[in-house]
Design a protein around this motif. Structure first.
Motif, mmCIF file in Angstrom:
data_model
loop_
_atom_site.group_PDB
_atom_site.id
_atom_site.type_symbol
_atom_site.label_atom_id
_atom_site.label_comp_id
_atom_site.label_asym_id
_atom_site.label_seq_id
_atom_site.Cartn_x
_atom_site.Cartn_y
_atom_site.Cartn_z
ATOM 1 N N SER A 235 -9.999 -12.152 11.371
ATOM 2 C CA SER A 235 -8.834 -11.301 11.623
ATOM 3 C C SER A 235 -8.859 -10.019 10.801
ATOM 4 N N PHE A 236 -9.861 -9.877 9.941
ATOM 5 C CA PHE A 236 -9.957 -8.702 9.070
ATOM 6 C C PHE A 236 -11.409 -8.500 8.674
ATOM 7 N N PHE A 237 -11.826 -7.247 8.623
ATOM 8 C CA PHE A 237 -13.178 -6.963 8.139
ATOM 9 C C PHE A 237 -13.229 -5.594 7.480
ATOM 10 N N MET A 238 -14.221 -5.426 6.626
ATOM 11 C CA MET A 238 -14.494 -4.171 5.949
ATOM 12 C C MET A 238 -15.986 -3.891 6.052
ATOM 13 N N LEU B 106 -11.086 3.799 3.500
ATOM 14 C CA LEU B 106 -10.759 3.862 2.083
ATOM 15 C C LEU B 106 -11.782 4.691 1.328
ATOM 16 N N PRO B 107 -11.357 5.313 0.245
ATOM 17 C CA PRO B 107 -12.314 5.992 -0.624
ATOM 18 C C PRO B 107 -13.276 4.994 -1.263
ATOM 19 N N ASP B 108 -14.512 5.408 -1.406
ATOM 20 C CA ASP B 108 -15.529 4.688 -2.162
ATOM 21 C C ASP B 108 -15.996 3.418 -1.448
ATOM 22 N N GLY B 109 -16.922 2.727 -2.107
ATOM 23 C CA GLY B 109 -17.454 1.482 -1.585
ATOM 24 C C GLY B 109 -16.602 0.314 -2.025
ATOM 25 N N ILE B 110 -17.243 -0.791 -2.321
ATOM 26 C CA ILE B 110 -16.490 -2.008 -2.573
ATOM 27 C C ILE B 110 -15.730 -1.981 -3.899
ATOM 28 N N LEU B 111 -16.063 -1.067 -4.787
ATOM 29 C CA LEU B 111 -15.343 -1.001 -6.064
ATOM 30 C C LEU B 111 -14.139 -0.066 -6.044
ATOM 31 N N THR C 19 0.378 7.536 3.012
ATOM 32 C CA THR C 19 -0.162 7.746 1.666
ATOM 33 C C THR C 19 -1.644 7.433 1.626
ATOM 34 N N LEU C 20 -2.043 6.369 2.323
ATOM 35 C CA LEU C 20 -3.460 6.014 2.369
ATOM 36 C C LEU C 20 -4.271 7.117 3.038
ATOM 37 N N ARG C 21 -3.751 7.656 4.132
ATOM 38 C CA ARG C 21 -4.459 8.731 4.820
ATOM 39 C C ARG C 21 -4.575 9.968 3.924
ATOM 40 N N LEU C 22 -3.513 10.288 3.211
ATOM 41 C CA LEU C 22 -3.544 11.423 2.292
ATOM 42 C C LEU C 22 -4.543 11.188 1.175
ATOM 43 N N LEU C 23 -4.566 9.975 0.651
ATOM 44 C CA LEU C 23 -5.506 9.628 -0.411
ATOM 45 C C LEU C 23 -6.945 9.800 0.059
ATOM 46 N N PHE C 24 -7.236 9.328 1.273
ATOM 47 C CA PHE C 24 -8.599 9.437 1.773
ATOM 48 C C PHE C 24 -8.981 10.895 2.056
ATOM 49 N N ASN C 25 -8.077 11.645 2.675
ATOM 50 C CA ASN C 25 -8.380 13.044 2.975
ATOM 51 C C ASN C 25 -8.607 13.852 1.704
ATOM 52 N N GLN C 26 -7.833 13.538 0.660
ATOM 53 C CA GLN C 26 -8.040 14.231 -0.614
ATOM 54 C C GLN C 26 -9.393 13.872 -1.213
ATOM 55 N N TYR C 27 -9.773 12.620 -1.050
ATOM 56 C CA TYR C 27 -11.081 12.167 -1.519
ATOM 57 C C TYR C 27 -12.199 12.931 -0.816
ATOM 58 N N VAL C 28 -12.064 13.111 0.487
ATOM 59 C CA VAL C 28 -13.055 13.883 1.239
ATOM 60 C C VAL C 28 -13.077 15.332 0.748
ATOM 61 N N ASP C 29 -11.902 15.948 0.590
ATOM 62 C CA ASP C 29 -11.825 17.341 0.152
ATOM 63 C C ASP C 29 -12.443 17.529 -1.227
ATOM 64 N N ASP C 30 -12.360 16.496 -2.062
ATOM 65 C CA ASP C 30 -12.913 16.576 -3.420
ATOM 66 C C ASP C 30 -14.392 16.230 -3.466
ATOM 67 N N CYS C 31 -15.029 16.148 -2.295
ATOM 68 C CA CYS C 31 -16.467 15.838 -2.191
ATOM 69 C C CYS C 31 -16.793 14.453 -2.736
ATOM 70 N N VAL D 26 -14.789 1.359 5.767
ATOM 71 C CA VAL D 26 -14.038 1.288 7.021
ATOM 72 C C VAL D 26 -13.429 -0.104 7.143
ATOM 73 N N LEU D 27 -12.154 -0.170 7.495
ATOM 74 C CA LEU D 27 -11.445 -1.430 7.664
ATOM 75 C C LEU D 27 -10.977 -1.576 9.098
ATOM 76 N N GLY D 28 -10.920 -2.800 9.552
ATOM 77 C CA GLY D 28 -10.342 -3.109 10.853
ATOM 78 C C GLY D 28 -9.739 -4.497 10.814
ATOM 79 N N GLY D 29 -8.871 -4.793 11.772
ATOM 80 C CA GLY D 29 -8.306 -6.132 11.793
ATOM 81 C C GLY D 29 -7.006 -6.212 12.540
ATOM 82 N N ALA D 30 -6.382 -7.372 12.428
ATOM 83 C CA ALA D 30 -5.122 -7.622 13.101
ATOM 84 C C ALA D 30 -4.023 -6.749 12.497
#
Length: 211
Positions: free
Chosen positions: A147-150, A75-80, A180-192, A160-164
């Motif tokens: 069953s889930f962690f971040m 996911l983009p960003d930290g816990i917020l 959509t999530l993958r696109l959102l993250f890749n755009q976040y990376v591209d936008d520095c 980074v997320l992982g889980g069942a």
């Protein structure tokens, strides 16, 4: 599982820099129970050292990655989660995790569990407390049934997320689907959005987008 206050678990070392009392909705997990959670986390996550790069970045930089590489989201960003750009994704994720984990989640600074493993509902109160008062990076968030962690990197600003599978499908739904999530993250990376400029952007492309 959470105790009412810090005095109930004297084995922990206090956080020396906290400016505000622990919110009533957040407690400390007794240390014997916390040790069991930490063992489960260590069995689910591996530390991946990334190589030194052309900009002289230290070879010891590590990412915490699910051992099961088929169950990864980033996911983009930290816990917020980019709240300054609109809280809708964070609110949807909060709602889903509250339903999935009514007993809340465990939260601690990775490598700093001596200062406490905390328990509370995954909500805005918890997330803002982690950012403002816990002040560790990276921070682990894990369901009590493991069953889930971040893993939230608050310095470079990614999570980074992982889980069942059933939990990750709920995460995907909160963001409109995995594509959509993958696109959102890749755009976040591209936008520095990660780190501090082009070196970190190139690093993120090489090590955080292959999921």
């Amino acid at each position: 599982m959470a105790s009412e206050n810090a005095s109930a678990t004297p084995q922990y070392e206090p956080l020396p820099w906290t400016r505000s009392p622990l919110p009533k909705s957040i407690g400390l997990i007794p240390k014997n129970e916390a040790d069991d959670l930490l063992e489960k986390f260590d069995a689910l996550v591996e530390r991946r050292a990334t190589p030194a790069d052309d900009w002289g970045r230290e070879a010891g930089r590590q990412i915490y990655w699910p051992c099961d590489a088929s169950r990864v989201r980033v996911l983009p960003d930290g816990i917020l989660f980019l709240e300054e750009e609109g809280p809708e994704h964070a609110e949807k994720l909060e709602a889903k995790l509250k339903v999935l984990f009514p007993r809340g989640v465990a939260v601690w600074g990775i490598g700093q569990s001596k200062h406490g493993v905390f328990n509370g509902a995954y909500d805005a109160t918890l997330r803002h407390w982690v950012k403002a008062e816990l002040i560790f990076s990276p921070v682990a968030v894990m369901s009590l049934d493991a069953s889930f962690f971040m893993v939230c990197d608050e310095q470079l600003r990614f999570t980074v997320l992982g889980g069942a599978p059933h939990v990750l499908s709920e995460v995907d739904e909160a963001f409109g689907g995995v594509a959509t999530l993958r696109l959102l993250f890749n755009q976040y990376v591209d936008d520095c959005g990660i780190g501090f400029g082009d070196p970190d952007r190139q690093w993120a492309r090489g090590h955080l987008t292959s999921w």
